[in-house]
Design an enzyme around this catalytic site. Structure first.
Site, mmCIF file in Angstrom:
data_model
loop_
_atom_site.group_PDB
_atom_site.id
_atom_site.type_symbol
_atom_site.label_atom_id
_atom_site.label_comp_id
_atom_site.label_asym_id
_atom_site.label_seq_id
_atom_site.Cartn_x
_atom_site.Cartn_y
_atom_site.Cartn_z
ATOM 1 N N HIS A 100 0.518 -1.256 -0.121
ATOM 2 C CA HIS A 100 -0.159 -0.133 -0.288
ATOM 3 C C HIS A 100 1.007 0.798 -0.030
ATOM 4 O O HIS A 100 2.075 1.642 0.218
ATOM 5 C CB HIS A 100 -0.863 -0.134 0.853
ATOM 6 C CG HIS A 100 -0.343 0.096 2.082
ATOM 7 N ND1 HIS A 100 0.610 -0.622 3.187
ATOM 8 C CD2 HIS A 100 0.236 0.862 3.471
ATOM 9 C CE1 HIS A 100 0.636 -0.608 4.139
ATOM 10 N NE2 HIS A 100 0.635 0.769 4.371
ATOM 11 N N ASP A 102 0.555 5.126 1.963
ATOM 12 C CA ASP A 102 -0.213 6.051 2.877
ATOM 13 C C ASP A 102 -1.005 6.899 2.024
ATOM 14 O O ASP A 102 0.369 8.196 1.233
ATOM 15 C CB ASP A 102 0.721 6.103 4.095
ATOM 16 C CG ASP A 102 1.329 4.874 4.510
ATOM 17 O OD1 ASP A 102 0.408 4.206 5.181
ATOM 18 O OD2 ASP A 102 2.216 5.283 5.538
ATOM 19 N N HIS A 257 4.666 0.209 0.330
ATOM 20 C CA HIS A 257 4.881 -0.725 2.026
ATOM 21 C C HIS A 257 4.365 -2.021 2.560
ATOM 22 O O HIS A 257 3.123 -1.525 1.646
ATOM 23 C CB HIS A 257 6.236 0.581 2.456
ATOM 24 C CG HIS A 257 4.665 1.082 2.946
ATOM 25 N ND1 HIS A 257 3.722 1.972 2.491
ATOM 26 C CD2 HIS A 257 4.614 0.527 4.155
ATOM 27 C CE1 HIS A 257 3.045 2.876 3.562
ATOM 28 N NE2 HIS A 257 3.243 1.727 4.420
HETATM 29 C C1 SIN Z 1 2.896 1.057 7.963
HETATM 30 O O1 SIN Z 1 2.124 -0.072 6.641
HETATM 31 O O2 SIN Z 1 2.660 2.042 8.343
HETATM 32 C C2 SIN Z 1 3.273 -0.043 8.805
HETATM 33 C C3 SIN Z 1 4.390 -1.044 8.025
HETATM 34 C C4 SIN Z 1 5.263 -1.545 9.448
HETATM 35 O O3 SIN Z 1 4.459 -1.649 10.601
HETATM 36 O O4 SIN Z 1 6.711 -1.818 8.923
#
Ligand code: SIN
Length: 285
Positions: A100, A102, A257
């Protein structure tokens, strides 16, 4: 690109770079300039051994841009700017366990997120990143040209809304709130001109992109799924192994990520600050 006051070590051929030789609470102006340059060049940068107080975390974030408080995440007690990314030993699901970007559901998506590791499992809990410049650059020229003329609709109701997947998951109750703050769906170019690097980047993601503008969700699905499979190719990714005090700062306009959920029975606690971005311009502008 050369760096003189920090060491910049690429993590993989696909994505990301580690910044060595810096304390983020005491950067010289030259170091700060080179770190900004590395962020624009690599899309996600990593630091080690930065044992920050919450105040220092907030101060580091504010050097980049004003803080864009995530309206859905539970905040760290006493620090409304810091979102808690927590998984307890008895919980099975995690936050961010799928590719995704953010805040793509916002009219002006956040520039990026600064994630600081507070408590980690013995093993696992890595975060993966994928490079959206490489994803775009490696598509066929014909498809690139078509995508450059397209826009996509993004939204968050299916995830953060009162009837979204989080509301249906009892483990999400302590993690998220404010279902009523889901905004209207928004439209962004499918290929953006990156505001820092000037490069073209693919800007759709599996979590929040709903469909192409003027296309139904059903018609959009095959092409979106093709783009998602392509963008997640291992050649475009890196995988970051956390240690306490590690920081990842990713650019939401240049990367995706994915938080690996492979540490059942253990706690993982991260602090995340999201910093503000800007409206996104099409690559053709
Ligand atoms: C997130 O998606 O913001 C969290 C990423 C993570 O906890 O590694």
């Amino acid at each position: 690109m050369t760096y003189e006051t920090v060491e910049v070590r690429k993590l993989t051929g696909g994505c990301g770079a580690e910044i060595l030789g810096v304390d983020v609470t005491a950067m010289s102006n030259r170091q700060w300039g080179e770190i900004q340059r590395a962020f624009a060049e690599h899309g996600v940068i990593f630091f080690r051994d930065q044992i920050l107080t919450p105040e220092q975390h907030v101060a580091f974030a504010r050097r980049w841009a004003p803080i864009d408080v995530n309206r859905f995440f539970t905040a760290v007690t006493g620090y409304p700017e810091i979102a808690e990314v927590r998984k307890e030993p008895q919980e099975k699901t995690n936050i961010g366990g799928g590719w995704h970007t953010d805040h793509s559901y916002d009219p002006e998506p956040a520039m990026g997120s600064i994630l600081l590791a507070r408590e980690l499992p013995e093993e696992g809990g890595d975060t993966l990143f994928a490079n959206m410049y490489r994803a775009f650059e490696t598509l066929s020229p014909g498809l690139q040209q078509i995508l450059e003329g397209m826009k996509a609709v993004h939204g968050s109701a299916h995830i953060f809304g009162a009837k979204g997947v989080n509301a249906a998951n009892p483990e999400s109750a302590g993690r998220y709130g404010n279902h009523h703050l889901v905004g209207d769906d928004v439209v962004h170019p499918v290929v953006i001109r990156h505001p820092l690097s000037g490069r073209k980047a693919l800007y759709v993601n599996p979590a929040f992109t709903l469909r192409f503008e003027d296309w139904s969700a059903e018609d959009s699905r095959p092409l979106l799924e093709h783009l998602y499979r392509h963008a997640a190719r291992p050649e475009f990714t890196c995988r970051f192994r956390w240690r306490e005090g590690s920081i990842a700062f990713w650019d939401n306009r240049a990367t995706w990520h994915y938080a690996a959920n492979d540490y059942q029975g253990e706690r993982r606690l991260m602090h995340r600050i999201t910093v503000a971005g800007c409206a996104l311009q099409p690559a053709t502008a």
